[in-house]
Scaffold this motif. Structure first.
Motif, PDB file in Angstrom:
ATOM      1  N   GLY A  32     -11.273  -3.609  19.001  1.00  0.00           N
ATOM      2  CA  GLY A  32     -11.050  -2.465  18.102  1.00  0.00           C
ATOM      3  C   GLY A  32     -10.475  -2.949  16.672  1.00  0.00           C
ATOM      4  N   VAL A  33      -9.779  -4.056  16.885  1.00  0.00           N
ATOM      5  CA  VAL A  33      -9.358  -4.680  15.661  1.00  0.00           C
ATOM      6  C   VAL A  33     -10.519  -4.908  14.452  1.00  0.00           C
ATOM      7  N   LYS A  34     -11.524  -5.423  15.226  1.00  0.00           N
ATOM      8  CA  LYS A  34     -12.696  -5.885  14.513  1.00  0.00           C
ATOM      9  C   LYS A  34     -13.138  -4.405  13.801  1.00  0.00           C
ATOM     10  N   LEU A  35     -13.289  -3.549  14.443  1.00  0.00           N
ATOM     11  CA  LEU A  35     -13.981  -2.232  14.141  1.00  0.00           C
ATOM     12  C   LEU A  35     -13.089  -1.577  13.011  1.00  0.00           C
ATOM     13  N   LYS A  36     -11.882  -1.841  13.057  1.00  0.00           N
ATOM     14  CA  LYS A  36     -10.707  -1.209  12.006  1.00  0.00           C
ATOM     15  C   LYS A  36     -11.023  -1.796  10.948  1.00  0.00           C
ATOM     16  N   LYS A  37     -11.173  -3.146  10.906  1.00  0.00           N
ATOM     17  CA  LYS A  37     -11.694  -4.110   9.778  1.00  0.00           C
ATOM     18  C   LYS A  37     -13.039  -4.221   9.295  1.00  0.00           C
ATOM     19  N   LYS A  38     -13.809  -3.370   9.862  1.00  0.00           N
ATOM     20  CA  LYS A  38     -15.024  -3.429   9.448  1.00  0.00           C
ATOM     21  C   LYS A  38     -15.505  -3.667   7.954  1.00  0.00           C
ATOM     22  N   GLU A  39     -16.232  -4.410   7.472  1.00  0.00           N
ATOM     23  CA  GLU A  39     -16.545  -4.450   5.982  1.00  0.00           C
ATOM     24  C   GLU A  39     -17.404  -3.354   5.735  1.00  0.00           C
ATOM     25  N   HIS A  40     -16.970  -2.959   4.176  1.00  0.00           N
ATOM     26  CA  HIS A  40     -17.859  -1.975   3.789  1.00  0.00           C
ATOM     27  C   HIS A  40     -18.614  -2.614   2.599  1.00  0.00           C
ATOM     28  N   VAL A  64       2.207   3.832  -0.325  1.00  0.00           N
ATOM     29  CA  VAL A  64       1.721   5.297  -0.229  1.00  0.00           C
ATOM     30  C   VAL A  64       0.371   5.513  -0.906  1.00  0.00           C
ATOM     31  N   LEU A  65       0.076   4.828  -1.897  1.00  0.00           N
ATOM     32  CA  LEU A  65      -1.185   5.094  -2.383  1.00  0.00           C
ATOM     33  C   LEU A  65      -2.450   4.738  -1.145  1.00  0.00           C
ATOM     34  N   ILE A  66      -2.244   3.513  -0.507  1.00  0.00           N
ATOM     35  CA  ILE A  66      -2.748   2.936   0.476  1.00  0.00           C
ATOM     36  C   ILE A  66      -2.761   4.092   1.720  1.00  0.00           C
ATOM     37  N   ARG A  67      -1.757   4.158   1.850  1.00  0.00           N
ATOM     38  CA  ARG A  67      -1.798   5.104   3.162  1.00  0.00           C
ATOM     39  C   ARG A  67      -2.300   6.495   2.869  1.00  0.00           C
ATOM     40  N   SER A  68      -2.574   7.145   1.632  1.00  0.00           N
ATOM     41  CA  SER A  68      -3.373   8.199   1.234  1.00  0.00           C
ATOM     42  C   SER A  68      -4.687   7.945   1.764  1.00  0.00           C
ATOM     43  N   LEU A  69      -4.950   7.135   1.172  1.00  0.00           N
ATOM     44  CA  LEU A  69      -6.582   6.601   1.383  1.00  0.00           C
ATOM     45  C   LEU A  69      -6.913   6.683   2.844  1.00  0.00           C
ATOM     46  N   VAL A  70      -5.956   5.856   3.727  1.00  0.00           N
ATOM     47  CA  VAL A  70      -6.128   5.756   5.123  1.00  0.00           C
ATOM     48  C   VAL A  70      -6.083   7.052   5.832  1.00  0.00           C
ATOM     49  N   LYS A  71      -5.497   7.858   5.284  1.00  0.00           N
ATOM     50  CA  LYS A  71      -5.128   9.301   6.004  1.00  0.00           C
ATOM     51  C   LYS A  71      -6.459  10.207   5.965  1.00  0.00           C
ATOM     52  N   LEU A  72      -7.235   9.761   4.649  1.00  0.00           N
ATOM     53  CA  LEU A  72      -8.450  10.568   4.322  1.00  0.00           C
ATOM     54  C   LEU A  72      -9.677   9.709   4.983  1.00  0.00           C
ATOM     55  N   GLN A  73      -9.569   8.623   5.662  1.00  0.00           N
ATOM     56  CA  GLN A  73     -10.533   7.895   6.228  1.00  0.00           C
ATOM     57  C   GLN A  73     -11.956   7.660   5.441  1.00  0.00           C
ATOM     58  N   VAL A  74     -11.223   7.199   4.106  1.00  0.00           N
ATOM     59  CA  VAL A  74     -12.521   6.796   3.314  1.00  0.00           C
ATOM     60  C   VAL A  74     -13.162   5.934   3.722  1.00  0.00           C
ATOM     61  N   ASP A  75     -14.767   5.759   3.201  1.00  0.00           N
ATOM     62  CA  ASP A  75     -15.622   4.895   3.691  1.00  0.00           C
ATOM     63  C   ASP A  75     -15.842   3.652   2.670  1.00  0.00           C
ATOM     64  N   ALA A  76     -14.600   2.944   2.609  1.00  0.00           N
ATOM     65  CA  ALA A  76     -14.434   1.823   1.894  1.00  0.00           C
ATOM     66  C   ALA A  76     -13.375   0.807   2.370  1.00  0.00           C
ATOM     67  N   ASP A  77     -13.332  -0.387   1.689  1.00  0.00           N
ATOM     68  CA  ASP A  77     -12.232  -1.194   2.219  1.00  0.00           C
ATOM     69  C   ASP A  77     -11.064  -0.888   1.215  1.00  0.00           C
ATOM     70  N   LEU A  78      -9.854  -1.179   1.583  1.00  0.00           N
ATOM     71  CA  LEU A  78      -8.551  -1.312   0.554  1.00  0.00           C
ATOM     72  C   LEU A  78      -8.236  -2.343   0.271  1.00  0.00           C
ATOM     73  N   ILE A  79      -8.177  -2.727  -0.947  1.00  0.00           N
ATOM     74  CA  ILE A  79      -7.932  -4.013  -1.590  1.00  0.00           C
ATOM     75  C   ILE A  79      -6.541  -3.794  -2.485  1.00  0.00           C
ATOM     76  N   VAL A  80      -5.694  -5.025  -2.043  1.00  0.00           N
ATOM     77  CA  VAL A  80      -4.585  -5.266  -3.035  1.00  0.00           C
ATOM     78  C   VAL A  80      -4.759  -6.547  -3.654  1.00  0.00           C
ATOM     79  N   ILE A  81      -4.837  -6.467  -5.080  1.00  0.00           N
ATOM     80  CA  ILE A  81      -5.005  -8.051  -5.660  1.00  0.00           C
ATOM     81  C   ILE A  81      -3.522  -8.333  -6.015  1.00  0.00           C
ATOM     82  N   ALA A  82      -2.804  -9.271  -5.277  1.00  0.00           N
ATOM     83  CA  ALA A  82      -1.331  -9.415  -5.515  1.00  0.00           C
ATOM     84  C   ALA A  82      -1.336 -10.973  -5.910  1.00  0.00           C
TER      85      ALA A  82
END
Length: 476
Positions: A32-40, A64-82
């Protein structure tokens, strides 16, 4: 022994079955974790760095920005350049709780920090150029932390090599743009940094704008034809509507996104939506906090809020109970205090009132919900004002007039049926014009009452006497 041996076999068999079930559950959970972290193929990206007094606020905004995208179930990875100095506990929260992928990078050297017009808070914004190094993705939507997504905008990935939204007829905004990652482009950008390419503001806005100088003359952005990719530079046809210090990004023309899909708050630094005092100055700030309430929550700030509420309520109770004791210090004397002492006491009284209105802004957590923040502010101002009222025997109604004025201005700004920002601004100006004489009159009455108290020595005994004689005592 036979029975014991049989029972032992049953026990061993039971534990074997249990271990098998646990293994199955672990395998299923891991899958399940693998599916959640599926590459886009594509990614939404933002950046984080340290070194400003507002690091925590931008950390909250990024989540909050990341969570707003997660909530919409976007078809993309979410990256934070830290940057490498971002605390590990923040990195773990972004990865484990928010589902983002954190890319650790070294801060790019800013060669423009010696410019005359350089703003130090933009020193590390050139880290945004690392977006072009994310070559594992076909397209990347690069975002500032002051964006909030209300609807899916995955159609943005149909961009060519670079797309951006213009905030005026000549300048595009680097708070939201789409790019095609490229090692060659990234290396060239770094090379131009090292060679000192001209940069009007010394930040990412000026550098990227100078790197794509002809974007305004490029064809309008539109979806790929026959499934093929479009190459070249493109303007992103995001319509915008200016209102106070924010604007709507509305996707239109051939991009099939609905209106108001993204809200961006690119205004003054101290009017970002995560600051509790920014609403109702920014009407859409409440939308940001509503999204945070539904996703991230406010658990981190609540202990401080509870402690401060108890302290403010305690101050109110103590000043109310101590008022009779303060009154016993009041007396009438034939000798007058010196003008120097009177001036000093006036100064103390005025500053105690000003502190009652200013101190709550400094101590209330900045990122709490506006309704909680303003409620705590009025409670704190009332509590601290009560100290000045009881210490200097000032009229309570007049002291609280400015606080009532602030409350009224919030109601005027929060009125939800203004047709546009101009009408709203005129309404606020009209309210201020009408309320100014009332506020000025209250200041005059407070000063007059303070002067009378000084002349009668009503609130402090003479400094030269340890205690007044009974003949001079007079209760008020």
């Amino acid at each position: 022994m036979g029975w014991n041996g049989e029972r032992r076999r049953y026990v061993v068999t039971f534990f074997r079955v249990l271990l098998v079930l646990l293994a199955v559950v672990q395998t299923t959970a891991f899958q399940g974790v693998k599916l959640k972290k599926k590459e886009h193929r594509n990614a939404y990206a933002t950046m984080m760095y340290m070194g400003t007094p507002r690091d925590y606020e931008f950390y909250v905004a990024t989540r909050v920005l990341i969570r707003s995208l997660v909530k919409l179930q976007v078809d993309a990875d979410l990256i934070v350049i830290a940057s490498l100095d971002v605390p590990l506990r923040w990195v773990r929260a972004l990865e484990e709780e928010d589902g983002a992928k954190v890319v650790r990078v070294e801060n790019l050297n800013n060669p423009y920090k010696g410019q005359e017009n350089f703003d130090k808070r933009f020193k590390l914004t050139l880290n945004k150029l690392y977006a072009w190094s994310l070559v594992d993705y076909d397209r990347v939507v690069m975002l500032d932390a002051d964006n909030l997504f209300l609807e899916k905008t995955d159609e943005l990935f149909q961009c060519g090599q670079f797309c951006a939204v213009f905030i005026n007829p000549c300048i595009f905004h680097t708070g939201l743009f789409v790019l095609q990652p490229s090692r060659e482009v990234f290396k060239d950008m770094v090379h131009q940094l090292e060679t000192g390419k001209e940069n009007p503001d010394g930040a990412d806005q000026g550098f990227i704008g100078a790197y794509f100088p002809d974007l305004l003359d490029q064809p309008m952005f539109h979806p790929p034809l026959n499934g093929s990719n479009l190459y070249g530079q493109y303007r992103l046809p995001l319509g915008y509507q200016m209102d106070a210090s924010y604007y709507y990004l509305r996707l239109r023309w051939r991009v099939p996104c609905g209106p108001n899909s993204v809200i961006t708050f690119p205004g003054a630094l101290w009017l970002k939506p995560w600051y509790w005092w920014s609403w109702p100055v920014l009407p859409l700030g409440i939308q940001w906090h509503e999204n945070r309430r539904q996703t991230l929550g406010y658990a981190a700030e609540m202990p401080v809020i509870i402690v401060q509420s108890i302290i403010f309520l305690g101050i109110l109770a103590m000043t109310h109970l101590a008022r009779p004791s303060i009154s016993k210090l009041c007396y009438r004397s034939s000798d007058k205090t010196t003008s120097l002492i009177q001036t000093g006491l006036k100064f103390m009284a005025i500053w105690s009132i000003l502190a009652a209105y200013i101190v709550p802004f400094a101590i209330i957590p900045r990122t709490i919900h506006p309704l909680v923040g303003w409620t705590l502010y009025f409670l704190g101002s009332t509590a601290l004002s009560s100290i000045a009222i009881n210490s200097f025997l000032l009229p309570a109604i007049q002291v609280f007039v400015p606080l009532a004025g602030i409350f009224g201005s919030l109601l005027v700004m929060a009125y939800p049926w203004y047709p546009n920002g101009v009408v709203r601004a005129l309404a606020v100006f009209g309210y201020a014009f009408c309320y100014a004489p009332i506020a000025w009159g209250s200041v005059g009455k407070v000063m007059a009452r303070l002067q009378v108290s000084l002349e009668r020595e009503q609130f402090l005994p003479k400094l030269a006497e340890s205690s007044p004689t009974s003949g001079f005592n007079k209760l008020y």
